[in-house]
Scaffold this motif. Sequence first.
Motif, PDB file in Angstrom:
ATOM      1  N   ALA A  68       0.877  -1.185   0.000  1.00  0.00           N
ATOM      2  CA  ALA A  68       0.000   0.000   0.000  1.00  0.00           C
ATOM      3  C   ALA A  68       0.906   1.224   0.000  1.00  0.00           C
ATOM      4  CB  ALA A  68      -0.894  -0.008   1.230  1.00  0.00           C
ATOM      5  N   ALA A  69       1.437   1.522  -1.174  1.00  0.00           N
ATOM      6  CA  ALA A  69       2.571   2.450  -1.301  1.00  0.00           C
ATOM      7  C   ALA A  69       2.115   3.906  -1.306  1.00  0.00           C
ATOM      8  CB  ALA A  69       3.356   2.128  -2.574  1.00  0.00           C
ATOM      9  N   HIS A  70       2.046   4.499  -0.130  1.00  0.00           N
ATOM     10  CA  HIS A  70       1.552   5.873  -0.011  1.00  0.00           C
ATOM     11  C   HIS A  70       2.656   6.904   0.173  1.00  0.00           C
ATOM     12  CE1 HIS A  70      -2.246   3.666   1.359  1.00  0.00           C
ATOM     13  NE2 HIS A  70      -2.433   4.118   0.156  1.00  0.00           N
ATOM     14  N   LEU A  71       3.909   6.455   0.230  1.00  0.00           N
ATOM     15  CA  LEU A  71       4.985   7.389   0.566  1.00  0.00           C
ATOM     16  C   LEU A  71       5.119   8.542  -0.437  1.00  0.00           C
ATOM     17  CD1 LEU A  71       7.265   8.141   2.483  1.00  0.00           C
ATOM     18  CD2 LEU A  71       8.784   6.646   1.172  1.00  0.00           C
ATOM     19  N   ALA A  72       5.094   8.216  -1.728  1.00  0.00           N
ATOM     20  CA  ALA A  72       5.245   9.275  -2.736  1.00  0.00           C
ATOM     21  C   ALA A  72       4.085  10.269  -2.618  1.00  0.00           C
ATOM     22  CB  ALA A  72       5.303   8.669  -4.132  1.00  0.00           C
ATOM     23  N   ASP A 124       0.083  -3.839  -6.710  1.00  0.00           N
ATOM     24  CA  ASP A 124      -0.463  -3.077  -5.574  1.00  0.00           C
ATOM     25  C   ASP A 124       0.261  -1.737  -5.423  1.00  0.00           C
ATOM     26  OD1 ASP A 124       1.865  -4.445  -4.894  1.00  0.00           O
ATOM     27  OD2 ASP A 124       1.142  -5.152  -2.952  1.00  0.00           O
ATOM     28  N   ALA A 125       1.593  -1.791  -5.464  1.00  0.00           N
ATOM     29  CA  ALA A 125       2.402  -0.568  -5.297  1.00  0.00           C
ATOM     30  C   ALA A 125       2.235   0.374  -6.493  1.00  0.00           C
ATOM     31  CB  ALA A 125       3.868  -0.940  -5.117  1.00  0.00           C
ATOM     32  N   LEU A 126       2.151  -0.221  -7.680  1.00  0.00           N
ATOM     33  CA  LEU A 126       1.995   0.609  -8.888  1.00  0.00           C
ATOM     34  C   LEU A 126       0.707   1.428  -8.801  1.00  0.00           C
ATOM     35  CD1 LEU A 126       2.728   1.475 -11.788  1.00  0.00           C
ATOM     36  CD2 LEU A 126       1.578  -0.580 -12.605  1.00  0.00           C
ATOM     37  N   MET A 143       5.199  -7.006  -2.155  1.00  0.00           N
ATOM     38  CA  MET A 143       4.128  -7.810  -1.547  1.00  0.00           C
ATOM     39  C   MET A 143       3.379  -8.609  -2.611  1.00  0.00           C
ATOM     40  SD  MET A 143       2.708  -5.552   1.595  1.00  0.00           S
ATOM     41  CE  MET A 143       3.818  -4.902   2.808  1.00  0.00           C
ATOM     42  N   MET A 144       2.550  -7.933  -3.394  1.00  0.00           N
ATOM     43  CA  MET A 144       1.837  -8.639  -4.467  1.00  0.00           C
ATOM     44  C   MET A 144       2.815  -8.915  -5.613  1.00  0.00           C
ATOM     45  SD  MET A 144      -1.554  -7.283  -6.434  1.00  0.00           S
ATOM     46  CE  MET A 144      -2.683  -7.522  -5.095  1.00  0.00           C
TER      47      MET A 144
END
Length: 166
Positions: free
Chosen positions: A69-73, A98-100, A92-93
């Motif tokens: 769940a890549a919310h950093l950017a 998921d991150a994309l 993860m996935m």
Amino acid sequence: MSQVRVAIVMGSDSDLKVMEKGAKLLKELGVGCEVRVISAHRTPAEAKAFAEGLEERGVQVVIAGAGGAAHLAGVMAAHTVRPVIGVPVDSMMPGGLDALLSTVQMPPGIPVATVGVGGAKNAALLAVQMLALSDPELSARLKAHRAAQADEVRAKDAKVRAQFEG
Ligand code: RP5
């Protein structure tokens, strides 16, 4: 130490194997960068403070990589008007979908320039292209890098052609 112009941040040290490729390339091109582990979820106060302090410290571009769940950017972009380049990390996935999607699908008003999954090198090059807009010497180094890259492809072409020549 040279002036830090690019900040590379990542959600965990497990992202470093991807993100260090960007740091290496920036070093090769003579662009000062700093590398940090800051998590949008685990250290949210640090993430906000870091993004808010970028302008004052003279950092011009942020590269933010995270997986899952890549919310950093997005969090970086929410707290600064400096351009943010997002790197989805496959952690993860499988394939990093998921991150994309978490990185690229920003709401209108808060952009993140997202590169491909694991695309830390392209993120670094994009950051350099932004800096080169007002830095002719850096622009020249970038052109030389492109030329060297083209030479590498030509050398590979020659090798493959030789392998299949009758
Ligand atoms: C994300 O969770 C990080 O960016 C990393 O890709 C993933 C896993 O983190 P660790 O459990 O390896 O610290 O926040």
